[in-house]
Scaffold this motif. Sequence first.
Motif, mmCIF file in Angstrom:
data_model
loop_
_atom_site.group_PDB
_atom_site.id
_atom_site.type_symbol
_atom_site.label_atom_id
_atom_site.label_comp_id
_atom_site.label_asym_id
_atom_site.label_seq_id
_atom_site.Cartn_x
_atom_site.Cartn_y
_atom_site.Cartn_z
ATOM 1 N N LEU A 94 0.806 -1.222 0.000
ATOM 2 C CA LEU A 94 0.000 0.000 0.000
ATOM 3 C C LEU A 94 0.842 1.277 0.000
ATOM 4 O O LEU A 94 0.333 2.338 -0.347
ATOM 5 C CB LEU A 94 -0.930 0.025 1.223
ATOM 6 N N TYR A 95 2.104 1.172 0.416
ATOM 7 C CA TYR A 95 2.991 2.344 0.514
ATOM 8 C C TYR A 95 2.257 3.477 1.249
ATOM 9 O O TYR A 95 2.149 4.597 0.765
ATOM 10 C CB TYR A 95 3.452 2.788 -0.874
ATOM 11 N N HIS A 96 1.762 3.145 2.421
ATOM 12 C CA HIS A 96 0.837 4.040 3.128
ATOM 13 C C HIS A 96 1.452 5.384 3.521
ATOM 14 O O HIS A 96 0.735 6.381 3.616
ATOM 15 C CB HIS A 96 0.290 3.344 4.375
ATOM 16 N N LYS A 97 2.763 5.423 3.736
ATOM 17 C CA LYS A 97 3.384 6.678 4.161
ATOM 18 C C LYS A 97 3.342 7.745 3.072
ATOM 19 O O LYS A 97 3.401 8.937 3.364
ATOM 20 C CB LYS A 97 4.829 6.427 4.588
ATOM 21 N N SER A 98 3.270 7.313 1.822
ATOM 22 C CA SER A 98 3.225 8.280 0.718
ATOM 23 C C SER A 98 1.933 8.153 -0.085
ATOM 24 O O SER A 98 1.843 8.599 -1.223
ATOM 25 C CB SER A 98 4.439 8.078 -0.206
ATOM 26 N N ASN A 99 0.926 7.504 0.500
ATOM 27 C CA ASN A 99 -0.313 7.234 -0.231
ATOM 28 C C ASN A 99 -1.519 7.514 0.670
ATOM 29 O O ASN A 99 -2.429 6.685 0.789
ATOM 30 C CB ASN A 99 -0.315 5.764 -0.667
ATOM 31 N N ALA A 100 -1.520 8.696 1.279
ATOM 32 C CA ALA A 100 -2.544 9.019 2.281
ATOM 33 C C ALA A 100 -3.965 8.974 1.728
ATOM 34 O O ALA A 100 -4.898 8.538 2.408
ATOM 35 C CB ALA A 100 -2.259 10.397 2.875
ATOM 36 N N GLU A 101 -4.158 9.415 0.483
ATOM 37 C CA GLU A 101 -5.507 9.434 -0.098
ATOM 38 C C GLU A 101 -6.072 8.023 -0.227
ATOM 39 O O GLU A 101 -7.265 7.796 0.021
ATOM 40 C CB GLU A 101 -5.487 10.118 -1.468
ATOM 41 N N LEU A 102 -5.227 7.071 -0.621
ATOM 42 C CA LEU A 102 -5.669 5.680 -0.734
ATOM 43 C C LEU A 102 -6.101 5.145 0.628
ATOM 44 O O LEU A 102 -7.147 4.496 0.744
ATOM 45 C CB LEU A 102 -4.546 4.815 -1.307
ATOM 46 N N ILE A 103 -5.317 5.416 1.646
ATOM 47 C CA ILE A 103 -5.639 4.915 2.985
ATOM 48 C C ILE A 103 -6.953 5.515 3.478
ATOM 49 O O ILE A 103 -7.789 4.813 4.065
ATOM 50 C CB ILE A 103 -4.487 5.236 3.963
ATOM 51 N N GLN A 104 -7.154 6.796 3.211
ATOM 52 C CA GLN A 104 -8.424 7.446 3.581
ATOM 53 C C GLN A 104 -9.592 6.788 2.857
ATOM 54 O O GLN A 104 -10.660 6.566 3.438
ATOM 55 C CB GLN A 104 -8.365 8.940 3.221
ATOM 56 N N ALA A 105 -9.391 6.460 1.577
ATOM 57 C CA ALA A 105 -10.459 5.853 0.779
ATOM 58 C C ALA A 105 -10.807 4.450 1.289
ATOM 59 O O ALA A 105 -11.980 4.069 1.330
ATOM 60 C CB ALA A 105 -10.040 5.794 -0.685
ATOM 61 N N ILE A 106 -9.796 3.694 1.686
ATOM 62 C CA ILE A 106 -10.035 2.358 2.242
ATOM 63 C C ILE A 106 -10.804 2.473 3.560
ATOM 64 O O ILE A 106 -11.767 1.733 3.813
ATOM 65 C CB ILE A 106 -8.700 1.605 2.454
#
Length: 366
Positions: A94-106
Amino acid sequence: MKIGILKETQKGERRVSISPNIAKQLIAKGFEIFVEEDAGLKSSYKNSDYADVGVQVEKRGVLYKEAQVLLKINPFDEDDLKLVDKGQILISQLYHKSNAELIQAIAAKGATAFSLDAMPRISRAQDMDVLSSQNNLAGYKAVILGAYEMTKIFPLMMTAAGTITPSKVLIYGVGVAGLQAIATAKRLGAVVEATDIRTETKEQAQSLGAKFISVDNEGEASEGGYAKEASDEYKRKQKEAVDKSLFQADLVITTANVPGRKAPVLITEEQVLQMKNGAVIIDLAAAQGGNCEVSKMNETVILNGVKVIGTTIAPESVSTNASELFAKNIYNFLMHLIKDNAFKWDLEEEITNETLIVKEGEIRQK
């Protein structure tokens, strides 16, 4: 428990998250496995290879409706999330540290997500570490790609017409990819040098036959086993120490990535201009901005006779092996997370705690 294996949609991706062999092992453990049609074709796995071991081959929409756990290699994208339901468990990088929008969407979907790239670098997690298994292949393939792009051969060769001197290879970063690159280049007969901010890698590089270029790293350190962003002072010292080798190198391979951040620039445009005509740089960090200042992702840039190739390289290019290793990593991860066909949710345990990014819509890691 029903597990769905999704087809990768990212451009250039040829891998699949679970191979038929690992699917068979999961079925033997009591899981019901679904795979999207043609998910494994680019890794040389036919739909019938999955069906023969008991996997149900279905269309994409069916997987999202049936599976409790959804597996991918690359991050779930906007189209994927349209089909995700509340309560489903997503596992991918997920590369969550640089992918905040994706994490919010999940989280907005009320789903749960584990990120494979967040695996802690500890001995207990080694057999679950997808970054290590894939980078191993990347280091090997970088040397093979360099050999193809160079106009010289690697080994010393003595012929009736004269002697060919061995090529010189310089490797930045002595992690998993760098170590494999050293080993491969040495096997092919090159003279190899390497450098890394982590002085503890010196012995590893030397054990494989490389000369280690030491740089005073007082005040520098690694974080969780990974190289951290170097200070400007260290970069200056490294440039001074490495320049002579860089300017004589026939092939340079850069492997330095810092998790969640832009890749550090290790080779400037000014340095490239001073390199040998015909030299080749393989920049494995191109997807995160590149270790070479002039590199561009999936492009070959020629500057003053130096060929700079920006790539992630890939594991995608050896997708059969890469998929099998990735699948085994996921198998081990699932065996760690699940007991009696149910998730343990042991948040006091380091591996579970660090990889669980979103739990039932709640963001745990940023």
